[in-house]
Design a protein around this motif. Structure first.
Motif, mmCIF file in Angstrom:
data_model
loop_
_atom_site.group_PDB
_atom_site.id
_atom_site.type_symbol
_atom_site.label_atom_id
_atom_site.label_comp_id
_atom_site.label_asym_id
_atom_site.label_seq_id
_atom_site.Cartn_x
_atom_site.Cartn_y
_atom_site.Cartn_z
ATOM 1 N N GLY A 104 -10.701 13.533 4.507
ATOM 2 C CA GLY A 104 -11.783 12.594 4.608
ATOM 3 C C GLY A 104 -12.435 12.384 3.333
ATOM 4 O O GLY A 104 -13.655 11.827 3.259
ATOM 5 N N HIS A 105 -11.967 12.646 2.183
ATOM 6 C CA HIS A 105 -12.514 12.342 0.842
ATOM 7 C C HIS A 105 -13.888 13.119 0.719
ATOM 8 O O HIS A 105 -14.607 12.717 -0.249
ATOM 9 C CB HIS A 105 -12.698 11.039 0.421
ATOM 10 C CG HIS A 105 -11.323 10.329 0.519
ATOM 11 N ND1 HIS A 105 -10.533 10.233 -0.694
ATOM 12 C CD2 HIS A 105 -10.802 9.567 1.351
ATOM 13 C CE1 HIS A 105 -9.496 9.609 -0.490
ATOM 14 N NE2 HIS A 105 -9.491 9.081 0.802
ATOM 15 N N GLY B 94 -4.652 8.249 -3.591
ATOM 16 C CA GLY B 94 -3.806 7.592 -2.758
ATOM 17 C C GLY B 94 -4.007 8.454 -1.322
ATOM 18 O O GLY B 94 -4.537 9.507 -1.229
ATOM 19 N N ARG B 95 -3.266 7.717 -0.362
ATOM 20 C CA ARG B 95 -3.197 8.222 0.970
ATOM 21 C C ARG B 95 -2.397 9.556 1.261
ATOM 22 O O ARG B 95 -2.564 10.359 2.264
ATOM 23 C CB ARG B 95 -2.829 7.239 1.959
ATOM 24 C CG ARG B 95 -3.813 6.139 2.054
ATOM 25 C CD ARG B 95 -3.435 5.034 3.206
ATOM 26 N NE ARG B 95 -2.084 4.453 2.720
ATOM 27 C CZ ARG B 95 -1.244 3.643 3.269
ATOM 28 N NH1 ARG B 95 -1.475 3.465 4.461
ATOM 29 N NH2 ARG B 95 -0.170 3.163 2.812
ATOM 30 N N ASP C 109 -6.967 15.039 -0.444
ATOM 31 C CA ASP C 109 -8.376 14.170 -0.396
ATOM 32 C C ASP C 109 -8.508 13.456 0.663
ATOM 33 O O ASP C 109 -9.294 13.435 1.672
ATOM 34 C CB ASP C 109 -8.612 13.564 -1.984
ATOM 35 C CG ASP C 109 -9.409 14.417 -2.594
ATOM 36 O OD1 ASP C 109 -10.106 15.392 -2.337
ATOM 37 O OD2 ASP C 109 -9.192 13.925 -4.057
ATOM 38 N N HIS C 110 -7.364 12.683 0.892
ATOM 39 C CA HIS C 110 -7.354 11.481 2.146
ATOM 40 C C HIS C 110 -7.420 12.353 3.413
ATOM 41 O O HIS C 110 -8.073 11.988 4.397
ATOM 42 C CB HIS C 110 -6.151 10.802 1.787
ATOM 43 C CG HIS C 110 -5.862 9.688 3.069
ATOM 44 N ND1 HIS C 110 -6.773 8.632 3.149
ATOM 45 C CD2 HIS C 110 -4.887 9.712 4.110
ATOM 46 C CE1 HIS C 110 -6.286 7.887 4.213
ATOM 47 N NE2 HIS C 110 -5.355 8.597 4.720
ATOM 48 N N SER D 157 -2.365 12.628 0.008
ATOM 49 C CA SER D 157 -3.062 13.677 -0.649
ATOM 50 C C SER D 157 -3.952 14.388 0.376
ATOM 51 O O SER D 157 -4.157 13.937 1.506
ATOM 52 C CB SER D 157 -4.023 12.926 -1.523
ATOM 53 O OG SER D 157 -5.005 12.023 -1.036
ATOM 54 N N ASN E 201 -13.883 13.751 -3.208
ATOM 55 C CA ASN E 201 -13.369 12.523 -3.872
ATOM 56 C C ASN E 201 -14.374 11.395 -3.567
ATOM 57 O O ASN E 201 -13.954 10.280 -3.017
ATOM 58 C CB ASN E 201 -12.140 12.098 -3.250
ATOM 59 C CG ASN E 201 -11.592 11.118 -4.102
ATOM 60 O OD1 ASN E 201 -11.752 10.970 -5.462
ATOM 61 N ND2 ASN E 201 -10.828 10.411 -3.762
ATOM 62 N N ASN F 85 0.895 -1.298 -0.165
ATOM 63 C CA ASN F 85 -0.086 -0.034 0.104
ATOM 64 C C ASN F 85 0.772 1.262 -0.291
ATOM 65 O O ASN F 85 0.418 2.341 -0.583
ATOM 66 C CB ASN F 85 -0.940 -0.082 1.046
ATOM 67 C CG ASN F 85 -2.055 -0.998 1.094
ATOM 68 O OD1 ASN F 85 -2.523 -1.326 -0.207
ATOM 69 N ND2 ASN F 85 -2.776 -1.274 2.063
ATOM 70 N N ASP G 66 0.833 4.087 -2.816
ATOM 71 C CA ASP G 66 0.464 5.674 -2.452
ATOM 72 C C ASP G 66 1.809 6.439 -3.024
ATOM 73 O O ASP G 66 1.303 7.376 -3.429
ATOM 74 C CB ASP G 66 0.359 5.762 -1.059
ATOM 75 C CG ASP G 66 -0.893 5.232 -0.556
ATOM 76 O OD1 ASP G 66 -2.003 5.094 -1.200
ATOM 77 O OD2 ASP G 66 -0.997 4.716 0.732
ATOM 78 N N GLY H 82 -7.996 7.331 -7.895
ATOM 79 C CA GLY H 82 -8.070 8.279 -6.790
ATOM 80 C C GLY H 82 -6.792 8.610 -6.530
ATOM 81 O O GLY H 82 -5.558 8.071 -7.086
#
Length: 185
Positions: free
Chosen positions: A136-137, A127-128, A132-133, A130, A140, A4, A8, A125
């Protein structure tokens, strides 16, 4: 390194590379940075290749590239960012398509590569690693992917289709030469 973590890191590198290139191209159009021609010069070019009105077309392309590229690099609003950038690259590919695929001959290779990379990131997407991550998205969500691509596809189809009709109409008014110039001496 865990699987993972590798994924990422790979997504981060793709986002930074494609997003950075897109943002730089957009900044050339909008601001004349990095050897670009700004809105005036880019607008004139856009008109010459059939995107009318030129200045509005340059603004739209510049915003899609700069905004989409910056957001992709940050990993923020990834579906919308990737779709916007892919749409801009579809418009660029339409200009270069008559020259074939390869970039060395003026073809659409580069625009297609950036567009497909942006689209792939929108679907996969960010990835972590980012924003967005981190957020909490919130911008996204899964439903945003088809919505962003549907809106972008519709807008791109209208703009590229209008350009194609404009070019076809202009070509209808031209008459082919009956004889080549070398025989006219």
């Amino acid at each position: 390194m865990r699987r993972n973590d590798r994924r990422d890191l790979g997504l981060l590198l793709l986002r930074l590379g494609a997003g950075g290139a897109l943002a730089a191209h957009g900044a050339q159009k909008l601001f004349g940075w990095f050897g670009g021609h700004g809105l005036e010069g880019t607008g004139q070019f856009m008109e010459s290749v059939g995107y009318v009105p030129g200045k509005a077309s340059a603004t739209a392309a510049g915003l899609a590239e700069t905004g989409g590229g910056t957001l992709l690099a940050l990993g923020l609003a990834t579906p919308a960012a990737g779709a916007a950038a892919a749409g801009a690259m579809a418009g660029a590919a339409a200009v270069h398509a008559p020259n074939g695929f390869f970039n060395q001959g003026g073809g659409y290779e580069y625009a297609a590569t950036l567009g497909l990379t942006a689209a792939g990131l929108a679907v996969t997407g960010p990835g972590r690693l980012s924003l967005d991550h981190l957020l909490g998205h919130a911008v996204n969500r899964g439903w945003m992917i088809p919505a962003a691509f549907a809106a972008t596809a519709a807008g791109t189809a209208v703009v590229v289709g209008a350009r194609a009709r404009r070019l076809r109409k202009a070509k209808e008014g031209e008459q082919e030469a009956l004889f080549e110039e070398e025989y006219m001496e």
